[in-house]
Design an enzyme around this catalytic site. Structure first.
Site, PDB file in Angstrom:
ATOM      1  N   SER A  37       0.805  -1.227   0.000  1.00  0.00           N
ATOM      2  CA  SER A  37       0.000   0.000   0.000  1.00  0.00           C
ATOM      3  C   SER A  37       0.836   1.273   0.000  1.00  0.00           C
ATOM      4  CB  SER A  37      -0.929  -0.003   1.218  1.00  0.00           C
ATOM      5  OG  SER A  37      -0.192  -0.153   2.421  1.00  0.00           O
ATOM      6  N   ASP A  90       7.370  -4.636   6.516  1.00  0.00           N
ATOM      7  CA  ASP A  90       6.479  -4.982   7.616  1.00  0.00           C
ATOM      8  C   ASP A  90       7.072  -4.549   8.952  1.00  0.00           C
ATOM      9  OD1 ASP A  90       4.512  -6.332   5.967  1.00  0.00           O
ATOM     10  OD2 ASP A  90       6.022  -7.880   5.686  1.00  0.00           O
ATOM     11  N   GLY A 101       7.271  -9.307   3.077  1.00  0.00           N
ATOM     12  CA  GLY A 101       6.592 -10.510   2.630  1.00  0.00           C
ATOM     13  C   GLY A 101       5.194 -10.677   3.172  1.00  0.00           C
ATOM     14  N   GLU A 109      10.522  -9.018  -4.800  1.00  0.00           N
ATOM     15  CA  GLU A 109      11.005  -7.778  -4.199  1.00  0.00           C
ATOM     16  C   GLU A 109      12.515  -7.848  -3.948  1.00  0.00           C
ATOM     17  OE1 GLU A 109       6.924  -6.518  -1.818  1.00  0.00           O
ATOM     18  OE2 GLU A 109       8.474  -7.667  -0.803  1.00  0.00           O
TER      19      GLU A 109
END
Length: 232
Positions: A37, A90, A101, A109
């Site tokens: 996002s 994250d 991930g 990535e």
């Protein structure tokens, strides 16, 4: 969107805009684009600058089908050597190691980031942590060959981790990555030596790639709740 969600989204945009403004210049030709996002805002800002400043971006390298769609929708050129890559995370520790991930795209990535000359993390303040495995408790995402997930999970337990096969939310069965593999999330609690854990996990046959990105980032931009951007 609830006010709290609005604030988080604003923080993501702040971090992305600051990173793209500071790390993309007239000499930048190729940009790696990650997934998630936060990167939506990075792509939008990059497209604005290409349009307004006539930046000579020759290619953008996607790390997932989502990133490819973002690039195409923004009218940016697809694809080669990568000058700078932007991606979310994250969780990010004090040494700029990170866990990625959560969206299951970490193999692609890592391919993009490894081949970039510079990599900058763009995230909101919730992802900033002193030690990996403290704020992000879902575990280290591992992309695993489907036929090997049972023995891989057994080896993870031997290493002291708690593995869970990630299941799909809107269909029956496990999550399947863009590469046709499963995702196993392995919780090791706080990770004091992420590089050592990364090497141990990669030695397990059937583990294609881990979500531990160690020693790869050149900096991080965190959008803060007060409207500022913290740069590390």
């Amino acid at each position: 969107m609830p006010p709290a969600a609005d604030a988080v989204e604003a923080a993501k945009r702040l971090a992305s805009v600051r990173a793209v403004d500071e790390r993309v210049d007239a000499a930048t030709r190729v940009v790696g684009i990650g997934s998630g996002s936060t990167v939506v805002h990075a792509v939008a800002r990059l497209a604005e600058r290409v349009r307004d400043e006539r930046l000579a971006i020759t290619a953008c390298i996607p790390s997932s089908f989502q990133a490819q769609a973002l690039i195409l929708d923004a009218g940016l050129p697809l694809f080669p050597a990568i000058d700078v890559a932007f991606d979310g995370a994250d969780e990010v520790d004090s040494a700029l190691n990170c866990i990625k991930g959560g969206g299951g795209c970490h193999l692609q990535e890592k391919l993009v980031i490894y081949n970039a000359k510079r990599f900058y993390i763009v995230a909101d303040h919730r992802k900033d942590s002193s030690v990996l495995g403290t704020a992000w408790r879902q575990g280290v995402p591992l992309e695993v060959v489907p036929m090997a997930y049972v023995p891989v999970m057994a080896k993870i337990r031997e290493l002291g981790g708690t593995p869970v096969l990630r299941m799909a939310a809107k269909k029956a069965g496990p999550v399947v990555t863009d590469n046709g593999n499963f995702v196993v999330d392995a919780d090791f609690g706080p990770i004091d030596r992420p590089a050592d854990l990364n090497e141990a996990l990669l030695r397990i046959p059937g583990v294609v790639e881990t979500g531990l990105f160690c020693g790869m980032a050149h900096g991080a931009y965190f959008g803060m709740a007060d409207g500022t951007v913290k740069v590390r």
